[in-house]
Motif scaffolding. Structure first.
Motif, PDB file in Angstrom:
ATOM      1  N   CYS A   1       0.762  -1.210  -0.030  1.00 40.61           N
ATOM      2  CA  CYS A   1       0.108   0.235  -0.202  1.00 40.61           C
ATOM      3  C   CYS A   1       0.851   1.379  -0.102  1.00 40.61           C
ATOM      4  CB  CYS A   1      -0.836   0.192   1.090  1.00 40.61           C
ATOM      5  SG  CYS A   1      -1.797   1.507   1.284  1.00 40.61           S
ATOM      6  N   GLY A   2       0.539   2.320  -0.879  1.00 40.20           N
ATOM      7  CA  GLY A   2       1.122   3.341  -0.722  1.00 40.20           C
ATOM      8  C   GLY A   2       1.212   4.242   0.312  1.00 40.20           C
ATOM      9  N   SER A   3       0.043   4.139   1.243  1.00 48.00           N
ATOM     10  CA  SER A   3      -0.352   4.822   2.289  1.00 48.00           C
ATOM     11  C   SER A   3       0.206   4.470   3.586  1.00 48.00           C
ATOM     12  CB  SER A   3      -2.087   4.896   2.420  1.00 48.00           C
ATOM     13  OG  SER A   3      -2.313   5.660   1.357  1.00 48.00           O
ATOM     14  N   CYS A   4       0.010   3.291   3.823  1.00 52.50           N
ATOM     15  CA  CYS A   4       0.547   2.515   5.064  1.00 52.50           C
ATOM     16  C   CYS A   4       1.622   1.376   4.884  1.00 52.50           C
ATOM     17  CB  CYS A   4      -0.622   2.087   5.496  1.00 52.50           C
ATOM     18  SG  CYS A   4      -1.454   0.522   5.263  1.00 52.50           S
ATOM     19  N   GLY A   5       1.978   1.056   3.667  1.00 53.28           N
ATOM     20  CA  GLY A   5       2.799   0.117   3.551  1.00 53.28           C
ATOM     21  C   GLY A   5       2.566  -1.452   3.741  1.00 53.28           C
ATOM     22  N   SER A   6       1.186  -1.548   4.073  1.00 54.38           N
ATOM     23  CA  SER A   6       0.737  -3.153   4.254  1.00 54.38           C
ATOM     24  C   SER A   6       0.778  -3.869   2.843  1.00 54.38           C
ATOM     25  CB  SER A   6      -0.672  -2.967   4.657  1.00 54.38           C
ATOM     26  OG  SER A   6      -1.413  -4.323   4.800  1.00 54.38           O
ATOM     27  N   THR A   7       0.772  -5.115   3.041  1.00 51.43           N
ATOM     28  CA  THR A   7       0.656  -6.132   1.737  1.00 51.43           C
ATOM     29  C   THR A   7      -0.851  -6.723   1.862  1.00 51.43           C
ATOM     30  OG1 THR A   7       1.397  -7.968   3.080  1.00 51.43           O
ATOM     31  CG2 THR A   7       2.885  -6.622   1.691  1.00 51.43           C
ATOM     32  N   MET A   8      -1.700  -6.253   2.657  1.00 55.35           N
ATOM     33  CA  MET A   8      -3.159  -6.621   2.593  1.00 55.35           C
ATOM     34  C   MET A   8      -4.037  -6.087   1.649  1.00 55.35           C
ATOM     35  SD  MET A   8      -3.582  -7.492   6.750  1.00 55.35           S
ATOM     36  CE  MET A   8      -5.334  -7.878   6.431  1.00 55.35           C
ATOM     37  N   LEU A   9      -3.804  -6.182   0.518  1.00 55.91           N
ATOM     38  CA  LEU A   9      -4.236  -5.678  -0.716  1.00 55.91           C
ATOM     39  C   LEU A   9      -5.420  -6.659  -1.327  1.00 55.91           C
ATOM     40  CD1 LEU A   9      -1.089  -3.790  -2.195  1.00 55.91           C
ATOM     41  CD2 LEU A   9      -2.912  -2.962  -0.677  1.00 55.91           C
ATOM     42  N   ILE A  10      -6.325  -5.841  -2.157  1.00 61.01           N
ATOM     43  CA  ILE A  10      -7.165  -6.800  -3.006  1.00 61.01           C
ATOM     44  C   ILE A  10      -7.314  -6.199  -3.933  1.00 61.01           C
ATOM     45  CG2 ILE A  10      -8.407  -8.097  -1.176  1.00 61.01           C
ATOM     46  CD1 ILE A  10     -10.736  -6.246  -1.399  1.00 61.01           C
ATOM     47  N   CYS A  11      -7.414  -6.695  -5.255  1.00 58.37           N
ATOM     48  CA  CYS A  11      -7.578  -6.106  -6.621  1.00 58.37           C
ATOM     49  C   CYS A  11      -8.925  -6.430  -7.097  1.00 58.37           C
ATOM     50  CB  CYS A  11      -6.419  -6.470  -7.626  1.00 58.37           C
ATOM     51  SG  CYS A  11      -6.263  -5.578  -9.174  1.00 58.37           S
ATOM     52  N   ARG A  12      -9.738  -5.368  -7.322  1.00 58.62           N
ATOM     53  CA  ARG A  12     -11.075  -5.855  -8.085  1.00 58.62           C
ATOM     54  C   ARG A  12     -11.715  -4.759  -8.926  1.00 58.62           C
ATOM     55  NH1 ARG A  12     -12.909  -5.251  -2.308  1.00 58.62           N
ATOM     56  NH2 ARG A  12     -13.546  -3.171  -2.224  1.00 58.62           N
TER      57      ARG A  12
END
Length: 107
Positions: free
Chosen positions: A47-58
């Motif tokens: 994530c560009g904001s918080c650096g987390s890898t908990m992303l989803i793409c839809r």
């Protein structure tokens, strides 16, 4: 969909939460099997904001499940298809129906 790292396919889950994890890699949704989750370098987008890898793409967007940040996906493949004039989904469906049902073009 198989695990993006090892290629093993997900089996029917038992009751309860799935041990498989979703992630985004190179702006595409991927699945990670329980074995590969133990690896320290999964090479997932952050994530560009918080650096987390908990992303989803839809639907052409990437959303962070940690902070809620949403941005448009910048998929190079999508940009290439659009520039090349590749047919959209509706055109692909129409062509498939013509092939399967033997219909003539509507135009």
């Amino acid at each position: 969909m198989p695990c993006y790292r090892c290629g093993v396919r997900q089996t029917d889950p038992v009751r309860g939460a799935s041990p498989w994890r979703r992630g985004v890699r190179r702006e595409e949704q991927v699945l990670i099997c329980p074995t590969c989750q133990r690896e320290h370098d999964l090479d997932l987008d952050h994530c560009g904001s918080c650096g987390s890898t908990m992303l989803i793409c839809r639907l052409g967007e990437v959303e962070c499940r940690s902070c809620g940040s949403v941005r448009l996906a910048r998929s190079a493949e999508t940009e290439t298809l659009v520039k090349a004039g590749a047919p959209g989904l509706s055109e692909e469906v129409e062509a498939a129906l013509r092939r399967v049902l033997g219909r003539q073009p509507t135009s």
